[in-house]
Design an enzyme around this catalytic site. Structure first.
Site, PDB file in Angstrom:
ATOM      1  N   SER A   1       0.787  -1.231   0.000  1.00  0.00           N
ATOM      2  CA  SER A   1       0.000   0.000   0.000  1.00  0.00           C
ATOM      3  C   SER A   1       0.822   1.284   0.000  1.00  0.00           C
ATOM      4  O   SER A   1       0.320   2.330  -0.387  1.00  0.00           O
ATOM      5  CB  SER A   1      -0.960   0.018   1.189  1.00  0.00           C
ATOM      6  OG  SER A   1      -0.260   0.137   2.396  1.00  0.00           O
TER       7      SER A   1
ATOM      8  N   LYS B   1       0.072   4.105   6.857  1.00  0.00           N
ATOM      9  CA  LYS B   1      -0.668   4.841   5.827  1.00  0.00           C
ATOM     10  C   LYS B   1      -0.347   6.324   5.947  1.00  0.00           C
ATOM     11  O   LYS B   1       0.273   6.778   6.902  1.00  0.00           O
ATOM     12  CB  LYS B   1      -2.180   4.662   5.986  1.00  0.00           C
ATOM     13  CG  LYS B   1      -2.671   3.230   6.015  1.00  0.00           C
ATOM     14  CD  LYS B   1      -2.600   2.545   4.680  1.00  0.00           C
ATOM     15  CE  LYS B   1      -3.189   1.142   4.797  1.00  0.00           C
ATOM     16  NZ  LYS B   1      -2.399   0.131   4.226  1.00  0.00           N
TER      17      LYS B   1
END
Length: 185
Positions: A46, A87
């Site tokens: 990610s 993230k």
């Protein structure tokens, strides 16, 4: 560390004094490392290309003690399953986030990524739950992975909005692999 050895002291006392000094040095080093750094291994794709699969990074645990998380900070946080995720913060408390036709909007305005050099962070292939406006509470953040094509993030209910109390800290240094060691922005 300056250890003075008195020739009149028994050997046992000299050794004990040396061990106390070494123990204090180790405890001090452990305290500093534990307070400022927390090692995380990025397990997914990610955050590509900035952080690769299985790369080790250090998290500054004290970054948000006196300061608030900011947009585009890369954070480590615990998920509802107690996993540690990495993230980038996109939405801040009190804001409304929506993704329409791949464009991320904050409070009705397209996300401006000009502060993030070399990144095209405004495009998102899937809208997920952000296809409808997501209103962040006073203690919530909306996070996305840099690799929008392959990221399980706030767009999906498994992650959802990240509460402030679940944020471990701000990523600041890649340590593994050694050939890619360096600061993260």
């Amino acid at each position: 560390m300056n250890i003075k050895l008195n020739k009149t002291q028994p050997l046992f006392i000299k050794i004990l004094d040396f061990m106390v000094h070494i123990s204090l040095a180790i405890c001090t080093a452990w305290f500093i490392a534990y307070s400022f750094a927390y090692k995380v291994t990025n397990t997914g794709q990610s955050m590509l290309p900035l952080i690769g699969v299985n790369e080790g990074v250090l998290v500054n645990r004290l970054a948000y003690v006196f300061d608030k998380p900011e947009r585009f900070d890369i954070i480590a946080f615990k998920s509802s399953e107690n996993d540690v995720n990495v993230k980038r913060i996109i939405g801040l408390p009190g804001e409304t986030v929506v993704i329409l036709e791949g464009i991320v909007y904050i409070n009705g305005n397209p996300l401006d990524t000009s502060d993030v050099v070399g990144k095209d962070l405004e495009k998102a292939a899937l809208e997920g739950i952000a296809s409808a406006p997501v209103i962040l509470k006073d203690d919530e953040y909306f996070v996305l992975g840099d690799n929008r094509e392959s990221s399980e993030d706030s767009r999906f209910s498994k992650i959802g909005n990240v509460k402030r109390k679940l944020i471990i800290g701000k990523l600041w240094l890649r340590i593994i692999p050694l050939k890619r060691i360096g600061y993260l922005y």
